[in-house]
Each structure stands twice: as structure tokens, then as C-alpha cells.
Design a protein around this motif. Structure first.
Motif, PDB file in Angstrom:
ATOM      1  N   ILE A   1      78.799 -15.005 114.596  1.00 50.29           N
ATOM      2  CA  ILE A   1      78.882 -14.930 115.922  1.00 50.29           C
ATOM      3  C   ILE A   1      79.743 -15.813 116.355  1.00 50.29           C
ATOM      4  CG2 ILE A   1      76.956 -16.181 117.795  1.00 50.29           C
ATOM      5  CD1 ILE A   1      74.360 -15.847 115.218  1.00 50.29           C
ATOM      6  N   GLU A   2      80.537 -15.924 117.942  1.00 49.92           N
ATOM      7  CA  GLU A   2      81.391 -15.972 117.975  1.00 49.92           C
ATOM      8  C   GLU A   2      81.666 -16.310 119.535  1.00 49.92           C
ATOM      9  OE1 GLU A   2      85.997 -15.149 119.001  1.00 49.92           O
ATOM     10  OE2 GLU A   2      85.550 -14.562 116.748  1.00 49.92           O
ATOM     11  N   VAL A   3      81.423 -17.892 119.440  1.00 51.13           N
ATOM     12  CA  VAL A   3      81.101 -18.334 121.444  1.00 51.13           C
ATOM     13  C   VAL A   3      81.916 -19.293 121.872  1.00 51.13           C
ATOM     14  CG1 VAL A   3      78.721 -18.505 121.249  1.00 51.13           C
ATOM     15  CG2 VAL A   3      79.870 -20.291 120.973  1.00 51.13           C
ATOM     16  N   ARG A   4      82.103 -19.277 122.637  1.00 51.33           N
ATOM     17  CA  ARG A   4      83.596 -20.261 123.793  1.00 51.33           C
ATOM     18  C   ARG A   4      82.774 -21.927 124.244  1.00 51.33           C
ATOM     19  NH1 ARG A   4      88.398 -19.230 123.728  1.00 51.33           N
ATOM     20  NH2 ARG A   4      88.412 -20.694 125.379  1.00 51.33           N
ATOM     21  N   ARG A   5      83.228 -22.561 123.869  1.00 50.50           N
ATOM     22  CA  ARG A   5      82.688 -24.353 124.577  1.00 50.50           C
ATOM     23  C   ARG A   5      81.886 -24.325 125.053  1.00 50.50           C
ATOM     24  NH1 ARG A   5      85.986 -29.793 123.580  1.00 50.50           N
ATOM     25  NH2 ARG A   5      84.401 -31.269 124.042  1.00 50.50           N
ATOM     26  N   GLY A   6      80.678 -24.500 125.006  1.00 50.84           N
ATOM     27  CA  GLY A   6      79.823 -25.147 126.748  1.00 50.84           C
ATOM     28  C   GLY A   6      79.258 -23.596 126.690  1.00 50.84           C
ATOM     29  N   GLN A   7      79.545 -22.099 125.682  1.00 51.57           N
ATOM     30  CA  GLN A   7      78.827 -21.050 126.467  1.00 51.57           C
ATOM     31  C   GLN A   7      77.073 -20.721 126.052  1.00 51.57           C
ATOM     32  OE1 GLN A   7      80.992 -18.221 124.523  1.00 51.57           O
ATOM     33  NE2 GLN A   7      78.744 -16.328 124.879  1.00 51.57           N
ATOM     34  N   ARG A   8      76.163 -20.980 126.508  1.00 50.61           N
ATOM     35  CA  ARG A   8      74.966 -21.888 125.965  1.00 50.61           C
ATOM     36  C   ARG A   8      74.338 -19.988 125.863  1.00 50.61           C
ATOM     37  NH1 ARG A   8      70.801 -25.742 128.303  1.00 50.61           N
ATOM     38  NH2 ARG A   8      72.163 -27.671 128.716  1.00 50.61           N
ATOM     39  N   LEU A   9      73.582 -19.969 124.692  1.00 45.23           N
ATOM     40  CA  LEU A   9      72.766 -18.873 124.113  1.00 45.23           C
ATOM     41  C   LEU A   9      72.055 -19.084 123.922  1.00 45.23           C
ATOM     42  CD1 LEU A   9      73.676 -16.073 123.111  1.00 45.23           C
ATOM     43  CD2 LEU A   9      74.886 -16.969 120.351  1.00 45.23           C
ATOM     44  N   GLU A  10      70.952 -17.978 123.786  1.00 43.58           N
ATOM     45  CA  GLU A  10      69.469 -17.896 123.565  1.00 43.58           C
ATOM     46  C   GLU A  10      69.453 -16.923 122.159  1.00 43.58           C
ATOM     47  OE1 GLU A  10      65.828 -15.908 125.600  1.00 43.58           O
ATOM     48  OE2 GLU A  10      66.131 -18.315 126.582  1.00 43.58           O
ATOM     49  N   VAL A  11      69.242 -17.746 121.113  1.00 43.33           N
ATOM     50  CA  VAL A  11      69.106 -16.137 120.255  1.00 43.33           C
ATOM     51  C   VAL A  11      67.066 -16.032 120.085  1.00 43.33           C
ATOM     52  CG1 VAL A  11      70.302 -15.503 117.769  1.00 43.33           C
ATOM     53  CG2 VAL A  11      71.262 -16.794 119.699  1.00 43.33           C
ATOM     54  N   ALA A  12      67.464 -15.249 119.336  1.00 44.73           N
ATOM     55  CA  ALA A  12      65.676 -14.401 119.096  1.00 44.73           C
ATOM     56  C   ALA A  12      65.904 -13.912 117.685  1.00 44.73           C
ATOM     57  CB  ALA A  12      65.368 -13.726 119.835  1.00 44.73           C
ATOM     58  N   TRP A  13      65.952 -15.048 116.838  1.00 44.53           N
ATOM     59  CA  TRP A  13      65.654 -14.521 115.792  1.00 44.53           C
ATOM     60  C   TRP A  13      64.577 -13.681 114.583  1.00 44.53           C
ATOM     61  CZ3 TRP A  13      70.540 -15.143 113.286  1.00 44.53           C
ATOM     62  CH2 TRP A  13      71.636 -16.428 113.357  1.00 44.53           C
ATOM     63  N   ARG A  14      64.484 -12.713 114.742  1.00 44.63           N
ATOM     64  CA  ARG A  14      63.446 -11.498 114.716  1.00 44.63           C
ATOM     65  C   ARG A  14      62.637 -11.302 113.841  1.00 44.63           C
ATOM     66  NH1 ARG A  14      63.507  -7.252 118.224  1.00 44.63           N
ATOM     67  NH2 ARG A  14      63.154  -8.542 120.069  1.00 44.63           N
ATOM     68  N   ASN A  15      62.081 -11.801 112.540  1.00 43.27           N
ATOM     69  CA  ASN A  15      62.406 -12.123 111.010  1.00 43.27           C
ATOM     70  C   ASN A  15      61.426 -10.323 111.144  1.00 43.27           C
ATOM     71  OD1 ASN A  15      61.190 -11.258 108.132  1.00 43.27           O
ATOM     72  ND2 ASN A  15      59.600 -13.336 108.769  1.00 43.27           N
ATOM     73  N   VAL A  16      61.905  -9.681 110.651  1.00 41.08           N
ATOM     74  CA  VAL A  16      61.354  -7.722 110.676  1.00 41.08           C
ATOM     75  C   VAL A  16      61.504  -7.602 108.706  1.00 41.08           C
ATOM     76  CG1 VAL A  16      61.879  -6.931 112.517  1.00 41.08           C
ATOM     77  CG2 VAL A  16      63.570  -6.341 110.910  1.00 41.08           C
ATOM     78  N   ILE A  17      61.314  -8.725 108.164  1.00 51.84           N
ATOM     79  CA  ILE A  17      61.539  -8.286 106.614  1.00 51.84           C
ATOM     80  C   ILE A  17      60.099  -7.473 105.964  1.00 51.84           C
ATOM     81  CG2 ILE A  17      61.390  -9.886 104.383  1.00 51.84           C
ATOM     82  CD1 ILE A  17      64.073 -10.205 105.062  1.00 51.84           C
ATOM     83  N   ASP A  18      60.585  -6.528 105.230  1.00 48.61           N
ATOM     84  CA  ASP A  18      59.517  -5.841 104.897  1.00 48.61           C
ATOM     85  C   ASP A  18      59.324  -6.036 103.203  1.00 48.61           C
ATOM     86  OD1 ASP A  18      61.599  -4.514 103.589  1.00 48.61           O
ATOM     87  OD2 ASP A  18      61.420  -2.980 105.020  1.00 48.61           O
ATOM     88  N   ASP A  19      59.246  -7.063 102.677  1.00 49.80           N
ATOM     89  CA  ASP A  19      59.122  -7.047 101.661  1.00 49.80           C
ATOM     90  C   ASP A  19      58.089  -8.160 101.691  1.00 49.80           C
ATOM     91  OD1 ASP A  19      61.057  -6.136 100.435  1.00 49.80           O
ATOM     92  OD2 ASP A  19      62.243  -6.929 100.689  1.00 49.80           O
ATOM     93  N   GLN A  20      57.163  -8.290 100.714  1.00 49.97           N
ATOM     94  CA  GLN A  20      56.184  -9.306 100.919  1.00 49.97           C
ATOM     95  C   GLN A  20      56.068 -10.767 100.080  1.00 49.97           C
ATOM     96  OE1 GLN A  20      52.481  -7.620  98.730  1.00 49.97           O
ATOM     97  NE2 GLN A  20      51.852  -6.428 101.155  1.00 49.97           N
ATOM     98  N   ARG A  21      57.015 -10.447  98.969  1.00 49.06           N
ATOM     99  CA  ARG A  21      57.884 -11.659  98.173  1.00 49.06           C
ATOM    100  C   ARG A  21      58.773 -11.717  98.378  1.00 49.06           C
ATOM    101  NH1 ARG A  21      53.617 -12.772  99.145  1.00 49.06           N
ATOM    102  NH2 ARG A  21      51.609 -12.817  98.359  1.00 49.06           N
TER     103      ARG A  21
END
Length: 666
Positions: A133-153
Motif C-alpha cells: 500500500i502506497e500513500v502520500r504524507r498527510g493522505q488520510r486513508l480508511e481501510v476496511a480489513w474484511r475477514n473472509v478466511i474460509d479455514d476453521q483453524r
């Protein structure tokens, strides 16, 4: 059955003999970039991770089969992998144009080497490592980390194996379980995950507190302020007690912040700026000794009697950007590499050598940055470049004098105690009993190409100012932290307070005396030892902090403080023989021996500091840009999960004053 000494040397000699010419005529097509949102080349979300006889670990170089752990007598080993057979993968780059970004945490099956079956991984965006992920200084960024792992363990087998001191080869350099029984507690770890952006200046609610995990179907939404200078950050799972295995499964990625000061330097970019994420791994083997591709977290303990205090993980196979021993085609020109040690435990001592001569390539490497930003000026690196877990380094490499040659990045030191700390600078890249696979990656330099007009600038960060003891404000906070191992307990991190020697019993549990270079005797008392003990450290936004780390053991600890960019003030070596591990205190003071070395490449802004054997290291910095509950910890993942992590709460100045005014004292 343990591998015999003769078998070990056969494997090592075979690798050494085939390494230089390996890959000729069998090269996998290079993967220089991948499209965001797609699986990387070799990823297979549907394929089985079962052993494929046509893609076994059998080496095409004709190496003689040798014995290995878990293989019955009379069976051959095909667990030898050919170095430099696969091209280096470069993770896709995400440059968000808007203020929001969604990244899915996904399970994939991917080959980590052309001769391996697919390995089950947990990833960010389907890539190991995750997208840069590459951003500029002062560039606010909202990230949604969506968990779709399909393993139980978690897709990792974990075993603990007895290995007496001095046994060779140590089981950690051998594939397979070595007779260890899989840990049921690790096998039960669910995909309960939380993302931490390491090195980020952000509010505590956005920092990825270790106890705030998300299950599949849930989303962690955070805002990154990016209000800090150009730097090399990284994101990873930070879930409490289990990050040892969740990062091992693949939850790692880079995050770059750029600014105008960096732009003006006109450093190598595009396909000549490449992230290098370094990890080490081990794998299970089947009944015929063939690598199955299944991740194996195998650690050893030296004392047969309980409790079993295990060493951290060190695997036989080094991966760069998720590929075991890859190669990279380069032009005879300058390149920029953002290097990250994302290993659980292993510290790398790296050099670039010429394969034809076997000698180091001198004068070709310049370090231009540390964890948290650019250095004031380039530093020529001819001795081994040291990188412990969590540390990053920004380097330039000049390939212009090596046209038509093949160079190799190698590890020159096995850092696992009690191995003697003997550097292999005199014969870099040569296998040793503790380090049978020193190779990391290969550079294939083109014979010709256009002239490269780039020259490293004389000044990098003109805004940089070096911190010194004399420049620190008198009203700064001062924290004392001691680290230890053994003594019937796993590695520990103690918060200490300085006391009058007459107020405590000497010697006693939790009391440490230290005599510094000035001859002054100081007495410290432990005030916490476990993650859940009472909070003792309260910081103040914008106020200077001085931290003293005291290591009373012969084990390196890379210490990381959230929210703080700091500089190393000093590193000193002490006689710590007066610390009694059973008593957990000093029977005689720790005594100053000599002034240690703060390397030129360590004098920049950092967020991880190496605390070496029997060292006292002091750092200074300031909490800026965020408030609330943060953490500091050892970045050896096994140590972190064993309890070497503590909270620190940062208040705004007005709130800090109210807290002190209302604080009850005994």
C-alpha cells in the motif's frame, strides 16, 4: 529418526555444489508485478494442498538422496530444493485515489517453490506478502480489513522437539516433525485476527489492539492518518497470544509513505524500486520423506525435564517475497530495495557476494533509510547488514560494476544460541552446521544496457536532527525495562522502578542492581512481569521519553514501541553474570564492561531497536499524533506471545496533568 551427521553434510554439500549453476534451463518465468484484486501467479484458491508426486521436493540436479527426520530406514529423501529456480515475485502495489480501501483476508493455496506442492496460506488480498500500500504524507486513508478466511483453524502444524545443546544438525534445520507431536492448542487456533500497521502514527483505536480480533464475516475499519515523514512501514496480524502462527501463515504486507522531501532526491523508482520481505519457514514431509508443502512451526528445547522452555523458530528455508531462494534479473544500474525482516525470530546478517569469486561485493551498497525514515546521508555498507525481526532498511545497490555476473544475497551468521557468534565474513555463503542454507536470493545482472546517470545524493533528509543526551529536556519521562530468559520461565519483560537500596532486600526476586560506566550503583525493583499486570507506564503527548532497556540474558530482543519514532542514544555491554536466573535477581551488580557500537545505519529514526546479549541500550523519542492505549513489546513473535508485551497509555497534556493531580500515593 534424527538425521545423521553424515546425512546432513550430504545435503549441505549438495546444495553448495549446485547453487551457483542452479536453475539453468529450468527457470520459471519471472513475475515482476501482479494485478491488484487477482491471485498472484501460482496461487490456487481451489487446488488441493495434498502431495503431488509430479511436483515433489525432488531435486532435478541429481543430488544423492539422504536421510532426514521422520523417514524410516531404507527410504530416500527428496526434500532438497534447487536454489534460484523461481523468479522473485513482486507484490501488487495499491495506490488509493480516494479515501477508502477494502482488503480481504483470504485463504489461498500457493507454491512457495516450483518443486513444492501448494502451501495453504492466510493472506491479505490473496497475496503472500500482501499488496504494497502506497500513500502520500498527510493522505488520510480508511481501510476496511474484511475477514473472509474460509479455514476453521490456522493452517500450521506446530511441534516442540528435544535437542540437547550441541547436537548437530539441530532439528530446526531439518524438514519434518523430528518425532514431535503436533500441539493441539495451536491446531485449535481460529481465524480471529486484527491488523496492526507497524510504525504508524495513528489514534489508539486505529492501532490494532491485540485483544480486538475479528472473526470471518466481520470487518475491522481503521483510519490511518499518514501524518509522518516518508518511511517504510508494514502491516501484519497482531492477535493476542497467537501471532506466532498467524504471521507464520502469511499475514504480512508492506506500506510505504512518500513525501516531497523524498521526491526531490529522484531515487530509483518503478521497476528499480523493489520491496524485499524476508521470512523463514519449515515444512512437513510425508512417509517417503517428500515435502508436503504444509507449514511446520518446529521449535526445540534443550532441557529434557519440564518445564520445556523452547527457543524461537528458525527455519531452514529463507523466502524473499514469499518464494524460497528466488532470483531477480537486474540491469547494470542502481536499484532501491525496501527490506523487511518479517521472521518470527531469526536475525539476518546479510552480504552480497560474487558467485564466481565467492567474495563480498564491496562498495556497492548504500543505506539511505531506517525503520521510520530517511537517514541524513547515505552510509556505505561493506560489513554484514544486520536486520532483526520487525526492522526495516532502505538501501541502494549499484549493479553497474557487475554486468554479466551473478551475485548472491547470503546470510553469514547462525544467530541461534548457544551457537558461537562467529561471523562467516571470511567465507560468506558457505554452509555451516547451524546454517546449512545460507543463500537468500540471487541477482542476475545483465551484460549491457543504457548508461545510468543516477548517483546517490550527498544529503538525504535535510530535516534530520540527531538526538543526544545533552539535548534532551530535563523534565522527560524515564522508563526502565529489563528482559530475561530461562530460570524455569519463558522469556520475560519487566517494568522496573529505581529505589533506595535500603528499601528492598538484596538479593531477592525482582531486584536488580547495576553499576554504570560512571561507577554509580543503582537499584531497581520489578513492578510488573506479565501482560495483564497493572498499567504502570503513562505517557504524555508531545513530551520526551527516555527508555533504558537492560538485557540480563544471552538472547537478542528486538524491542518495538507503538506510536513512537525514536533514536538510539547508546549501546553498552555489561557483565551480567551477577544475575541469578533461578532467583530472578542480582546476587552482585551488573557491571559496565565497555561502550558498545551504535552503527551509522542505526542512527536514524527507528521504531525497533536490537537489544543484544548482555547489553544496556538507551533510546529517546516522543509520542506524537495519537492518544490512548498502545503497546510495546519484543518483536520475537514467540516472546511476544509468551508475555513480552505490555501496555502504555498516552494522554493529552491537560488530561495527563489531571491524572497526576488525582493520583493516590501510598
Amino acid at each position: 529418526m534424527r538425521t545423521s551427521r553424515r546425512g546432513f553434510w550430504t545435503v549441505a554439500a549438495g546444495l553448495a555444489a549446485t547453487a551457483v549453476g542452479a536453475g539453468g534451463g529450468r527457470v520459471v518465468a519471472a513475475v515482476r508485478g501482479e494485478t491488484p484484486g487477482r491471485l498472484g501467479s501460482g496461487d490456487d484458491p481451489h487446488g488441493s494442498a495434498a502431495h503431488d508426486p509430479q511436483r515433489s521436493g525432488s531435486s532435478p540436479t541429481g543430488d544423492v538422496p539422504t536421510a532426514a527426520a521422520d523417514i524410516p530406514l531404507g527410504h530416500g529423501i527428496t526434500a532438497t530444493l534447487t536454489p534460484f529456480l523461481d523468479a522473485l515475485r513482486v507484490p501488487p502495489v495499491l495506490r488509493p485515489q480516494g479515501q477508502r480501501l477494502t482488503i480481504e483476508l483470504r485463504s489461498v493455496n500457493r507454491r512457495l517453490h516450483a518443486q513444492l506442492p501448494p502451501t495453504r496460506l492466510w493472506t491479505y488480498g490473496g497475496h503472500f506478502p500482501g499488496p504494497t500500500i502506497e500513500v502520500r504524507r498527510g493522505q488520510r486513508l480508511e481501510v476496511a480489513w474484511r475477514n473472509v478466511i474460509d479455514d476453521q483453524r490456522v493452517p500450521v502444524t506446530a511441534v516442540e522437539v528435544y535437542a540437547p545443546v550441541g547436537v548437530q544438525p539441530n532439528p530446526y534445520v531439518v524438514p519434518g516433525r523430528s518425532g514431535g507431536t503436533p500441539r493441539a492448542d495451536v491446531a485449535a487456533i481460529p481465524p480471529w485476527l486484527v491488523v496492526h500497521l507497524h510504525g504508524a502514527v495513528t489514534g489508539a483505536g486505529q492501532d490494532g489492539w491485540s485483544e480486538n480480533g475479528q472473526f470471518p464475516g466481520e470487518t475491522q475499519i481503521v483510519e490511518y492518518l499518514n501524518s509522518q515523514p516518508a518511511s517504510t512501514l508494514w502491516y501484519h496480524d497482531h492477535s493476542m497470544h497467537v501471532s506466532t502462527w498467524t504471521l507464520f501463515a502469511g499475514l504480512i504486507g508492506m506500506y510505504l509513505i512518500r513525501d516531497d522531501e523524498e521526491d526531490q532526491l529522484r531515487l530509483p523508482g518503478d521497476d528499480r524500486e523493489i520491496p524485499l520481505v524476508i521470512t523463514d519457514r519449515n515444512f512437513e514431509v510425508d512417509t517417503d520423506g517428500r515435502l508436503t508443502g504444509r507449514l511446520l512451526h518446529k521449535v526445540t528445547y534443550a532441557d529434557a525435564a519440564p518445564p520445556h522452555i523452547t527457543a524461537g523458530f528458525r527455519g531452514p528455508y529463507t523466502l524473499v517475497n514469499g518464494t524460497i531462494w528466488p532470483y531477480l534479473n537486474v540491469k547494470p544500474a542502481w536499484y532501491r530495495f525496501r527490506m523487511l525482516n518479517a521472521c518470527n525470530t531469526r536475525t539476518y546478517h546479510m552480504m552480497i557476494i560474487d558467485e564466481e569469486t565467492g567474495r563480498p561485493v564491496k562498495g556497492a551498497v548504500r543505506q539511505i533509510g531506517t525503520d521510520a525514515g530517511l537517514l541524513p546521508a547515505p552510509v556505505t555498507v561493506d560489513s554484514p547488514l544486520i536486520l532483526s525481526p520487525g526492522e526495516r532498511v532502505d538501501i541502494l545497490v549499484d549493479f553497474s560494476g557487475s554486468g554479466g555476473r551473478r551475485l548472491r544475497l547470503v546470510n553469514v551468521l547462525d544467530d541461534n544460541p548457544p551457537a558461537p557468534p562467529i561471523s562467516r565474513e571470511s567465507a560468506p555463503g558457505v554452509p555451516t552446521p547451524g546454517l546449512p542454507y545460507p543463500q537468500m536470493m540471487q541477482f542476475r545482472v545483465a551484460a549491457g544496457g543504457g548508461a545510468d546517470s543516477f548517483a546517490p545524493p550527498a544529503v538525504l533528509a535535510s530535516s534530520f536532527a540527531r538526538l543526544t543526551y545533552g539535548a534532551l529536556p530535563a523534565d522527560r519521562y524515564h522508563r526502565i525495562v529489563a528482559t530475561k530468559v530461562l530460570g524455569g520461565r519463558h522469556a520475560e519483560m519487566w517494568e522496573m522502578e529505581e529505589v533506595d537500596a535500603a528499601s528492598v532486600r538484596i538479593p531477592s526476586d525482582g531486584v536488580v542492581q547495576l553499576r554504570g560506566a560512571d561507577g554509580r550503583l543503582r537499584t531497581f525493583k520489578r513492578i510488573s512481569r506479565n501482560p495483564d499486570d497493572t498499567v504502570n507506564f503513562y505517557g504524555e503527548l508531545g513530551k520526551c521519553e527516555q527508555w533504558t532497556f537492560i538485557n540480563v540474558a544471552t538472547a537478542l530482543h528486538p524491542m518495538h514501541i507503538h506510536l513512537m519514532r525514536f533514536q538510539i542514544l547508546s549501546r553498552d555491554v555489561y557483565d551480567v553474570s551477577g544475575f541469578d536466573m533461578k532467583l530472578c535477581g542480582t546476587t552482585r551488580p551488573l557491571e559496565f564492561k565497555k561502550t558498545g557500537v551504535v552503527e551509522e545505519g542505526e542512527k536514524g529514526w527507528k521504531d525497533v531497536v536490537r537489544l543484544g546479549d548482555a547489553e544496556v541500550v538507551e533510546i529517546a523519542g516522543t509520542f506524537v499524533g495519537g492518544t490512548g492505549r498502545y503497546a510495546y513489546h519484543c518483536h520475537l513473535l514467540e516472546h511476544q506471545d509468551m508475555g513480552m508485551m505490555r501496555p502504555i497509555i498516552v494522554f493529552p497534556p491537560g488530561i495527563a496533568a489531571m491524572r497526576l493531580a488525582h493520583q493516590h500515593t501510598a
